[in-house]
Motif scaffolding. Structure first.
Motif, PDB file in Angstrom:
ATOM      1  N   ARG A 100      -3.938 -60.804  20.456  1.00  0.00           N
ATOM      2  CA  ARG A 100      -3.322 -60.300  19.219  1.00  0.00           C
ATOM      3  C   ARG A 100      -4.202 -59.298  18.497  1.00  0.00           C
ATOM      4  NH1 ARG A 100      -1.396 -65.814  16.511  1.00  0.00           N
ATOM      5  NH2 ARG A 100      -1.637 -64.684  14.572  1.00  0.00           N
ATOM      6  N   TYR A 101      -5.514 -59.402  18.663  1.00  0.00           N
ATOM      7  CA  TYR A 101      -6.470 -58.497  17.978  1.00  0.00           C
ATOM      8  C   TYR A 101      -7.379 -57.846  19.007  1.00  0.00           C
ATOM      9  CZ  TYR A 101      -5.085 -60.874  13.663  1.00  0.00           C
ATOM     10  OH  TYR A 101      -4.368 -61.376  12.613  1.00  0.00           O
ATOM     11  N   PRO A 102      -6.827 -56.953  19.841  1.00  0.00           N
ATOM     12  CA  PRO A 102      -7.656 -56.369  20.902  1.00  0.00           C
ATOM     13  C   PRO A 102      -8.847 -55.610  20.308  1.00  0.00           C
ATOM     14  CG  PRO A 102      -5.504 -55.267  20.753  1.00  0.00           C
ATOM     15  CD  PRO A 102      -5.450 -56.431  19.820  1.00  0.00           C
ATOM     16  N   GLY A 103     -10.008 -55.836  20.881  1.00  0.00           N
ATOM     17  CA  GLY A 103     -11.208 -55.125  20.435  1.00  0.00           C
ATOM     18  C   GLY A 103     -11.970 -55.831  19.327  1.00  0.00           C
ATOM     19  N   VAL A 124     -22.605 -68.519  15.657  1.00  0.00           N
ATOM     20  CA  VAL A 124     -23.365 -68.575  14.400  1.00  0.00           C
ATOM     21  C   VAL A 124     -23.414 -70.004  13.872  1.00  0.00           C
ATOM     22  CG1 VAL A 124     -22.832 -66.223  13.639  1.00  0.00           C
ATOM     23  CG2 VAL A 124     -21.278 -68.096  13.045  1.00  0.00           C
ATOM     24  N   THR A 125     -24.380 -70.234  13.002  1.00  0.00           N
ATOM     25  CA  THR A 125     -24.434 -71.478  12.239  1.00  0.00           C
ATOM     26  C   THR A 125     -23.906 -71.147  10.838  1.00  0.00           C
ATOM     27  OG1 THR A 125     -26.631 -70.965  11.444  1.00  0.00           O
ATOM     28  CG2 THR A 125     -26.494 -72.243  13.470  1.00  0.00           C
ATOM     29  N   SER A 126     -23.781 -72.165   9.986  1.00  0.00           N
ATOM     30  CA  SER A 126     -23.305 -71.866   8.635  1.00  0.00           C
ATOM     31  C   SER A 126     -24.361 -71.053   7.878  1.00  0.00           C
ATOM     32  CB  SER A 126     -22.938 -73.149   7.886  1.00  0.00           C
ATOM     33  OG  SER A 126     -24.003 -74.058   7.917  1.00  0.00           O
ATOM     34  N   SER A 127     -25.618 -71.138   8.315  1.00  0.00           N
ATOM     35  CA  SER A 127     -26.650 -70.363   7.615  1.00  0.00           C
ATOM     36  C   SER A 127     -26.764 -68.931   8.133  1.00  0.00           C
ATOM     37  CB  SER A 127     -28.007 -71.068   7.695  1.00  0.00           C
ATOM     38  OG  SER A 127     -28.400 -71.205   9.033  1.00  0.00           O
ATOM     39  N   SER A 128     -26.278 -68.667   9.349  1.00  0.00           N
ATOM     40  CA  SER A 128     -26.434 -67.310   9.889  1.00  0.00           C
ATOM     41  C   SER A 128     -25.132 -66.515   9.912  1.00  0.00           C
ATOM     42  CB  SER A 128     -27.011 -67.378  11.312  1.00  0.00           C
ATOM     43  OG  SER A 128     -26.075 -67.937  12.207  1.00  0.00           O
ATOM     44  N   ALA A 129     -23.996 -67.156   9.577  1.00  0.00           N
ATOM     45  CA  ALA A 129     -22.689 -66.508   9.748  1.00  0.00           C
ATOM     46  C   ALA A 129     -22.571 -65.205   8.956  1.00  0.00           C
ATOM     47  CB  ALA A 129     -21.580 -67.483   9.339  1.00  0.00           C
ATOM     48  N   VAL A 130     -22.962 -65.221   7.682  1.00  0.00           N
ATOM     49  CA  VAL A 130     -22.801 -64.025   6.847  1.00  0.00           C
ATOM     50  C   VAL A 130     -23.673 -62.897   7.391  1.00  0.00           C
ATOM     51  CG1 VAL A 130     -23.261 -63.078   4.538  1.00  0.00           C
ATOM     52  CG2 VAL A 130     -22.131 -65.308   4.779  1.00  0.00           C
ATOM     53  N   LYS A 131     -24.907 -63.217   7.716  1.00  0.00           N
ATOM     54  CA  LYS A 131     -25.846 -62.196   8.190  1.00  0.00           C
ATOM     55  C   LYS A 131     -25.339 -61.556   9.488  1.00  0.00           C
ATOM     56  CE  LYS A 131     -30.683 -61.472   9.345  1.00  0.00           C
ATOM     57  NZ  LYS A 131     -31.922 -62.085   9.748  1.00  0.00           N
ATOM     58  N   LEU A 132     -24.919 -62.395  10.427  1.00  0.00           N
ATOM     59  CA  LEU A 132     -24.499 -61.835  11.718  1.00  0.00           C
ATOM     60  C   LEU A 132     -23.228 -60.996  11.559  1.00  0.00           C
ATOM     61  CD1 LEU A 132     -24.734 -63.133  15.228  1.00  0.00           C
ATOM     62  CD2 LEU A 132     -22.474 -62.412  14.470  1.00  0.00           C
ATOM     63  N   VAL A 133     -22.230 -61.532  10.855  1.00  0.00           N
ATOM     64  CA  VAL A 133     -20.961 -60.792  10.740  1.00  0.00           C
ATOM     65  C   VAL A 133     -21.187 -59.470  10.001  1.00  0.00           C
ATOM     66  CG1 VAL A 133     -18.642 -60.845   9.719  1.00  0.00           C
ATOM     67  CG2 VAL A 133     -19.491 -62.824  10.981  1.00  0.00           C
ATOM     68  N   SER A 134     -22.074 -59.464   9.014  1.00  0.00           N
ATOM     69  CA  SER A 134     -22.301 -58.209   8.278  1.00  0.00           C
ATOM     70  C   SER A 134     -22.950 -57.157   9.184  1.00  0.00           C
ATOM     71  CB  SER A 134     -23.139 -58.453   7.020  1.00  0.00           C
ATOM     72  OG  SER A 134     -24.412 -58.879   7.412  1.00  0.00           O
ATOM     73  N   GLN A 135     -23.623 -57.591  10.235  1.00  0.00           N
ATOM     74  CA  GLN A 135     -24.272 -56.628  11.133  1.00  0.00           C
ATOM     75  C   GLN A 135     -23.356 -56.129  12.249  1.00  0.00           C
ATOM     76  OE1 GLN A 135     -28.017 -58.180  12.451  1.00  0.00           O
ATOM     77  NE2 GLN A 135     -28.807 -58.338  10.386  1.00  0.00           N
ATOM     78  N   LEU A 136     -22.181 -56.709  12.364  1.00  0.00           N
ATOM     79  CA  LEU A 136     -21.289 -56.287  13.451  1.00  0.00           C
ATOM     80  C   LEU A 136     -20.661 -54.936  13.122  1.00  0.00           C
ATOM     81  CD1 LEU A 136     -19.389 -59.590  14.340  1.00  0.00           C
ATOM     82  CD2 LEU A 136     -21.248 -58.492  15.603  1.00  0.00           C
ATOM     83  N   ASP A 137     -20.539 -54.125  14.148  1.00  0.00           N
ATOM     84  CA  ASP A 137     -19.921 -52.817  13.975  1.00  0.00           C
ATOM     85  C   ASP A 137     -18.401 -52.981  14.136  1.00  0.00           C
ATOM     86  OD1 ASP A 137     -19.501 -50.153  13.751  1.00  0.00           O
ATOM     87  OD2 ASP A 137     -20.054 -49.681  15.828  1.00  0.00           O
ATOM     88  N   ALA A 138     -17.799 -53.747  13.247  1.00  0.00           N
ATOM     89  CA  ALA A 138     -16.352 -54.023  13.325  1.00  0.00           C
ATOM     90  C   ALA A 138     -15.879 -54.415  11.936  1.00  0.00           C
ATOM     91  CB  ALA A 138     -16.097 -55.174  14.303  1.00  0.00           C
ATOM     92  N   ASP A 139     -14.705 -53.914  11.549  1.00  0.00           N
ATOM     93  CA  ASP A 139     -14.159 -54.269  10.230  1.00  0.00           C
ATOM     94  C   ASP A 139     -13.332 -55.541  10.303  1.00  0.00           C
ATOM     95  OD1 ASP A 139     -15.297 -52.039   9.100  1.00  0.00           O
ATOM     96  OD2 ASP A 139     -13.576 -50.762   9.604  1.00  0.00           O
ATOM     97  N   THR A 140     -12.819 -55.833  11.493  1.00  0.00           N
ATOM     98  CA  THR A 140     -12.023 -57.050  11.678  1.00  0.00           C
ATOM     99  C   THR A 140     -12.746 -57.944  12.685  1.00  0.00           C
ATOM    100  OG1 THR A 140      -9.987 -55.841  11.259  1.00  0.00           O
ATOM    101  CG2 THR A 140      -9.767 -57.948  12.410  1.00  0.00           C
ATOM    102  N   VAL A 141     -12.922 -59.195  12.288  1.00  0.00           N
ATOM    103  CA  VAL A 141     -13.675 -60.136  13.119  1.00  0.00           C
ATOM    104  C   VAL A 141     -12.852 -61.419  13.253  1.00  0.00           C
ATOM    105  CG1 VAL A 141     -15.798 -61.520  13.193  1.00  0.00           C
ATOM    106  CG2 VAL A 141     -15.882 -59.187  12.308  1.00  0.00           C
ATOM    107  N   LEU A 142     -12.768 -61.936  14.463  1.00  0.00           N
ATOM    108  CA  LEU A 142     -12.128 -63.239  14.678  1.00  0.00           C
ATOM    109  C   LEU A 142     -13.192 -64.313  14.500  1.00  0.00           C
ATOM    110  CD1 LEU A 142     -10.143 -62.384  17.952  1.00  0.00           C
ATOM    111  CD2 LEU A 142      -9.370 -62.186  15.587  1.00  0.00           C
ATOM    112  N   PHE A 143     -12.850 -65.373  13.781  1.00  0.00           N
ATOM    113  CA  PHE A 143     -13.865 -66.393  13.475  1.00  0.00           C
ATOM    114  C   PHE A 143     -13.236 -67.784  13.538  1.00  0.00           C
ATOM    115  CE2 PHE A 143     -16.499 -69.130  10.965  1.00  0.00           C
ATOM    116  CZ  PHE A 143     -17.783 -68.635  11.103  1.00  0.00           C
TER     117      PHE A 143
END
Ligand code: SF4
Length: 308
Positions: A100-103, A124-143
């Motif tokens: 449903r969300y290719p890419g 990710v862990t609950s302590s690293s989730a924000v940091k990792l997602v903010s570093q992804l080169d993507a505006d839409t992330v499946l989580f």
């Protein structure tokens, strides 16, 4: 009834290390060599010399300890101790959302089973989730699987974080409702509020501190207050009380029955009989280690198993 000392002696005689999650019963925590959160404990196990690990936690945690410690034997004291939130996310659901969300990258919360982690781009862990997602080169992330943690990550990163599945949640954290919290606040007006990001948004927004269980313990030590209302599973109260602080549950009903299935007797039984050996298919384990390596690298954290 077996005592903490007897379990400790038994573990020593078997050359075993006992790891207990922060949500375990107080006496199981007191019998453990290390108490902490799931990924931290698995890394501790890698550092320990013991070849035998008893993991007092739910299924995905024991599985992860086995994945990170391939040369060691991991025993799970009660194989029925399974996280209902992890069970909400299956490989089929991941594949469906990927179509449903290719890419869009799929980020798995550590609270997932190995077969799901193996399909993830990052873990990710609950302590690293924000940091990792903010570093992804993507505006839409499946989580997935926790929609409340996904909501927290979206709030903090400004990205579109799609919860996978839409209904994933921890049944323990969602019983902490605004009305429960209001009652706790009335009873303890001076207490600071510590909340886990798996809590509902209404609870997180009231909190003086939001973080993982280990971060909550650290915050309780550093914030300087004498009393804390704790918005997570009640097992964490024991750790905070051991700091010499007063700790109160945000809801007395926030009890994880799966975590509490593990008792001292069951820890002793698996040590004596060698039961509850955790096995993960080698191909799946290898793939999960690769996903974890990629996740550590993205965050600029040294990969623990590459330390010399
Ligand atoms: S507290 Fe929630 S996330 Fe943790 S093991 Fe229990 S059900 Fe799963």
């Amino acid at each position: 009834m077996i005592s903490i000392e007897e379990v400790r002696r038994l573990a020593r005689s078997k050359g075993a290390v006992i790891l207990a999650h922060n949500y375990q019963r107080p006496e199981v925590q007191d019998a453990a060599d290390y108490v902490g959160d799931s990924l931290g404990l698995s890394i501790r196990a890698m550092e320990a010399e013991a070849e035998l690990i008893v993991f007092a936690g739910v299924d995905f945690m024991a599985e992860q300890a086995a994945i990170l410690n391939p040369g060691k034997v991991v025993l799970h004291p009660d194989t029925q101790s399974r996280c209902p939130m992890a069970a909400m996310l299956t490989p089929e659901v991941v594949r469906e959302y990927r179509e449903r969300y290719p890419g869009a990258p799929f980020v798995a919360y550590v609270n997932t089973l190995a077969e799901v982690k193996a399909l993830a781009d990052y873990v990710v862990t609950s302590s690293s989730a924000v940091k990792l997602v903010s570093q992804l080169d993507a505006d839409t992330v499946l989580f997935g699987p926790d929609k409340n943690l996904a909501d927290y990550v979206a709030e903090r990163t400004g990205k579109e974080v799609v919860p996978v599945p839409s209904y994933g949640h921890c049944p323990v954290h969602v019983v902490i409702t605004p009305s429960c919290l209001e009652r706790a606040r009335e009873e303890h007006p001076q207490a600071k509020l510590l909340a886990h990001p798996e809590c509902l948004r209404e609870i997180r927004r009231e909190a003086d501190f939001v973080g993982s269980t280990s971060q909550m313990v650290r915050a309780a030590a550093e914030m300087g207050a004498d009393e804390y209302i704790v918005a997570t599973e009640v097992g964490l109260l024991h750790r905070i009380e051991k700091l010499g602080k007063r700790a109160y549950p945000a809801s007395p009903y926030a009890v994880c029955v799966d975590m509490k299935r593990i008792t001292l007797e069951k820890v002793a039984k698996c040590l004596r009989e060698g039961t509850g050996v955790v096995r993960v298919e080698p191909k799946v384990a290898r793939r999960v280690r690769e996903v974890l390596e990629r996740s550590f690298e993205l965050m600029g954290v040294e990969v623990p198993w590459r330390r010399s």
